[in-house]
Structures are given as structure tokens and as C-alpha cells.
Design a protein around this motif. Structure first.
Motif, mmCIF file in Angstrom:
data_model
loop_
_atom_site.group_PDB
_atom_site.id
_atom_site.type_symbol
_atom_site.label_atom_id
_atom_site.label_comp_id
_atom_site.label_asym_id
_atom_site.label_seq_id
_atom_site.Cartn_x
_atom_site.Cartn_y
_atom_site.Cartn_z
ATOM 1 N N TRP A 16 0.934 -1.223 0.075
ATOM 2 C CA TRP A 16 -0.002 -0.079 0.073
ATOM 3 C C TRP A 16 0.846 1.279 -0.001
ATOM 4 C CZ3 TRP A 16 -5.329 1.083 0.092
ATOM 5 C CH2 TRP A 16 -5.905 -0.208 0.259
ATOM 6 N N ASN A 80 -3.756 1.235 -3.612
ATOM 7 C CA ASN A 80 -3.589 0.092 -3.172
ATOM 8 C C ASN A 80 -2.619 -0.925 -3.947
ATOM 9 O OD1 ASN A 80 -4.681 -0.626 -5.775
ATOM 10 N ND2 ASN A 80 -6.853 -0.964 -5.090
ATOM 11 N N ASN A 84 -4.000 1.290 -7.732
ATOM 12 C CA ASN A 84 -5.424 1.982 -7.906
ATOM 13 C C ASN A 84 -5.558 3.172 -6.969
ATOM 14 O OD1 ASN A 84 -6.350 0.227 -10.089
ATOM 15 N ND2 ASN A 84 -7.018 -1.179 -8.722
ATOM 16 N N VAL A 86 -7.153 5.397 -4.084
ATOM 17 C CA VAL A 86 -8.169 4.972 -3.311
ATOM 18 C C VAL A 86 -8.506 6.070 -2.239
ATOM 19 C CG1 VAL A 86 -9.234 3.447 -1.186
ATOM 20 C CG2 VAL A 86 -8.018 2.685 -3.231
ATOM 21 N N PRO A 169 -6.537 -7.117 7.819
ATOM 22 C CA PRO A 169 -7.525 -6.117 6.926
ATOM 23 C C PRO A 169 -8.885 -5.927 7.827
ATOM 24 C CG PRO A 169 -7.514 -8.520 6.045
ATOM 25 C CD PRO A 169 -6.462 -8.567 7.137
ATOM 26 N N SER A 171 -12.254 -3.533 7.617
ATOM 27 C CA SER A 171 -13.463 -3.265 6.580
ATOM 28 C C SER A 171 -13.584 -2.095 6.866
ATOM 29 C CB SER A 171 -14.770 -4.271 6.649
ATOM 30 O OG SER A 171 -15.829 -4.043 5.771
ATOM 31 N N THR A 172 -13.591 -1.262 5.693
ATOM 32 C CA THR A 172 -13.778 0.230 5.509
ATOM 33 C C THR A 172 -14.853 0.481 4.426
ATOM 34 O OG1 THR A 172 -12.275 1.136 4.111
ATOM 35 C CG2 THR A 172 -11.733 0.608 6.513
ATOM 36 N N LYS A 173 -15.380 1.699 4.373
ATOM 37 C CA LYS A 173 -16.304 2.210 3.120
ATOM 38 C C LYS A 173 -15.544 2.028 1.929
ATOM 39 C CE LYS A 173 -19.307 4.906 5.777
ATOM 40 N NZ LYS A 173 -19.782 6.285 6.281
ATOM 41 N N GLN A 174 -13.939 2.065 1.981
ATOM 42 C CA GLN A 174 -13.271 1.922 0.654
ATOM 43 C C GLN A 174 -12.663 0.629 0.557
ATOM 44 O OE1 GLN A 174 -13.267 4.941 -0.710
ATOM 45 N NE2 GLN A 174 -13.951 6.038 0.931
ATOM 46 N N GLY A 175 -13.200 -0.512 1.296
ATOM 47 C CA GLY A 175 -12.488 -1.709 1.101
ATOM 48 C C GLY A 175 -12.026 -2.161 2.212
ATOM 49 N N LEU A 176 -11.176 -3.281 2.139
ATOM 50 C CA LEU A 176 -10.428 -3.933 3.112
ATOM 51 C C LEU A 176 -8.981 -3.061 3.256
ATOM 52 C CD1 LEU A 176 -11.051 -7.525 2.813
ATOM 53 C CD2 LEU A 176 -11.930 -6.076 4.456
ATOM 54 N N ILE A 177 -8.473 -2.753 4.288
ATOM 55 C CA ILE A 177 -7.507 -1.854 4.435
ATOM 56 C C ILE A 177 -6.674 -2.446 5.711
ATOM 57 C CG2 ILE A 177 -6.339 0.509 4.825
ATOM 58 C CD1 ILE A 177 -8.535 1.557 3.031
#
Length: 248
Positions: A16, A80, A84, A86, A169, A171-177
């Protein structure tokens, strides 16, 4: 207009990347420069570099009407592992996710947030100083990358890159971080808040009167964490955000 050079963090394990860039494009929302550059009322000239506009000597901002707004704004974004871009989660969401994650591990987040507070608040020059739009006698501004490198050291102390738990990881509104990336992102966002809207660095380092600080700056999101973690004796939950004044 010259920009503040972009700074970045590339995590060695997850790949990342956190990128902090200077936005100077038309339509960017710039913030008021809250520094009292003429606090001693000693000058009647605008302190913005190369500006020759005269101002009232009792105008403590030291800036003319044209230059009372910063001409720069730091913006943080994530990239990411697939390269991409994010959008970064909001401060509040990051705090909520880290608290949830820490609760499953009996992990105390307070030392991390204390170090972010101690090492970032009051130690980040405003964007006008970082860009040399305004200068201060005897002071050479640090590079943005050197400031970001300090963020890495802070997070490494608490969520090191050799610990697998740091990379769970979330879970966020932007996906797994990964948790570590969220912590780095949060500290980076605090840095941006200090540079874009804070006046603590100027009050502490240049004016040498930190008590003259008027704005929360990067303390706002840390205040949300403090409100969430205080032992209220009731379930305060996400209503904690109401304790943090908007924009101040």
C-alpha cells in the motif's frame, strides 16, 4: 505557482502507498492563514513573499486581503497494491475501525495516539511556511517528506511492519485496508490538518507563546479518539464526534 513537493509512504510488506500532495489547482478549497505574522504590530507591509501591498500596522495577520488565505492545501490519498487510487477513509471511521480491532486483541491504542499528539501537534509548519510563501527569520522549512518520515517512525513503534497483527485487513467504506495502513493514514491526515488549518506551530516555534494557539488543527480527530475512550460510565458510542467542534 510552485507546489510543495509530493511526499509518500510505501509499506514494504503490503505494498500500500500513502501519498500526500499539494493541491494548487483552481477550485481547491484553501483555508485561512490563522498565523499572527504581525503579532507585535511592527510592520505595515504584507508578509507574503514578493507582495508589496501596504497594510494597517495594527493588522496582526500581517497579510493583505489577497493573501490572507493559504495558496496551498495538502491532500492525502491511498494507492492499493493493484496501483489503484483509493480515497482515504475519514478520520472518524479510522478511529472507529482501530478501536474495534484493538478490542479483539486487548491492545491499548492510547500510547499510539499520545505519540501522534506529542510528535505531530505543534511540530508541523503551515503550508504557507512549507512553500516559502511566508518566511521567518532564521528558519528553514523542512521538506514534506522529512515530516512524513517522522510519521512512519511513530507508527512503527506501535504497529511494526514485522508483526502480522499489524496487517489484519479491516473493513472500511473504501474496502479492506490493513490496520497498520489505517494508522499511517490517520497520522498523515493529522499532519495535513496541522499544515492546512493549524496555528500551533507558529505560536510555539516562531512566536514562542504556544498559549496563543487559537485552533485545534490536527487535535480535532485525536479529540474524537479521546471522547470514545474516556470512561464515561455510559455507552457514549459514535456520539463522541459531537464533542469535536467542526472546523475549529
Amino acid at each position: 505557482m510552485p507546489t510543495i513537493p509530493t511526499a509518500s509512504i510505501t509499506d514494504p510488506n503490503s505494498q500500500w502507498q500513502i501519498i500526500i500532495r499539494d493541491l494548487v489547482a483552481p477550485g481547491t478549497r484553501f483555508h485561512l492563514n490563522n498565523n499572527k505574522l504581525n503579532y507585535d504590530k511592527s510592520s505595515n507591509a504584507c508578509r507574503f513573499s514578493a507582495c508589496t501591498t501596504a497594510i494597517r500596522r495594527n493588522r496582526t495577520s500581517g497579510l493583505c486581503d489577497t493573501h490572507q488565505i493559504h495558496q496551498h492545501s495538502l491532500f492525502l490519498e491511498l494507492q492499493n497494491p493493484q496501483h489503484n487510487i483509493v480515497n482515504a477513509p475519514l478520520h472518524l471511521e479510522i478511529v472507529d475501525k482501530l478501536i474495534e480491532w484493538a478490542g479483539t486483541r486487548n491492545f491499548d491504542l492510547t500510547p499510539l495516539f499520545q505519540d501522534i499528539s506529542f510528535n505531530i501537534l505543534g511540530n508541523i509548519p503551515d503550508v504557507s511556511t512549507l512553500s516559502s510563501d511566508t518566511t521567518h527569520h532564521g528558519f528553514t522549512p523542512p521538506t514534506l517528506q522529512s515530516l512524513v518520515n517522522e510519521v512512519i517512525l511513530i507508527v512503527n513503534k506501535h504497529l511494526p511492519d514485522f508483526n502480522n497483527s499489524s496487517y489484519q485487513p479491516l473493513s472500511t467504506k473504501q474496502g479492506l485496508i490493513p490496520a497498520r495502513i489505517l494508522a499511517l493514514t490517520f497520522a498523515g491526515l493529522v499532519l495535513c490538518e496541522e499544515a492546512n488549518r493549524g496555528d500551533r506551530w507558529f505560536s510555539r516555534i516562531i512566536r514562542k507563546e504556544e498559549f496563543q494557539t487559537e485552533l485545534l488543527g490536527g487535535a480535532m480527530p485525536i479529540g474524537y479518539f479521546a471522547a470514545r475512550m474516556f470512561p464515561w460510565g455510559i455507552e457514549i458510542g459514535k456520539a463522541a464526534f459531537r464533542f469535536v467542534p467542526n472546523g475549529r
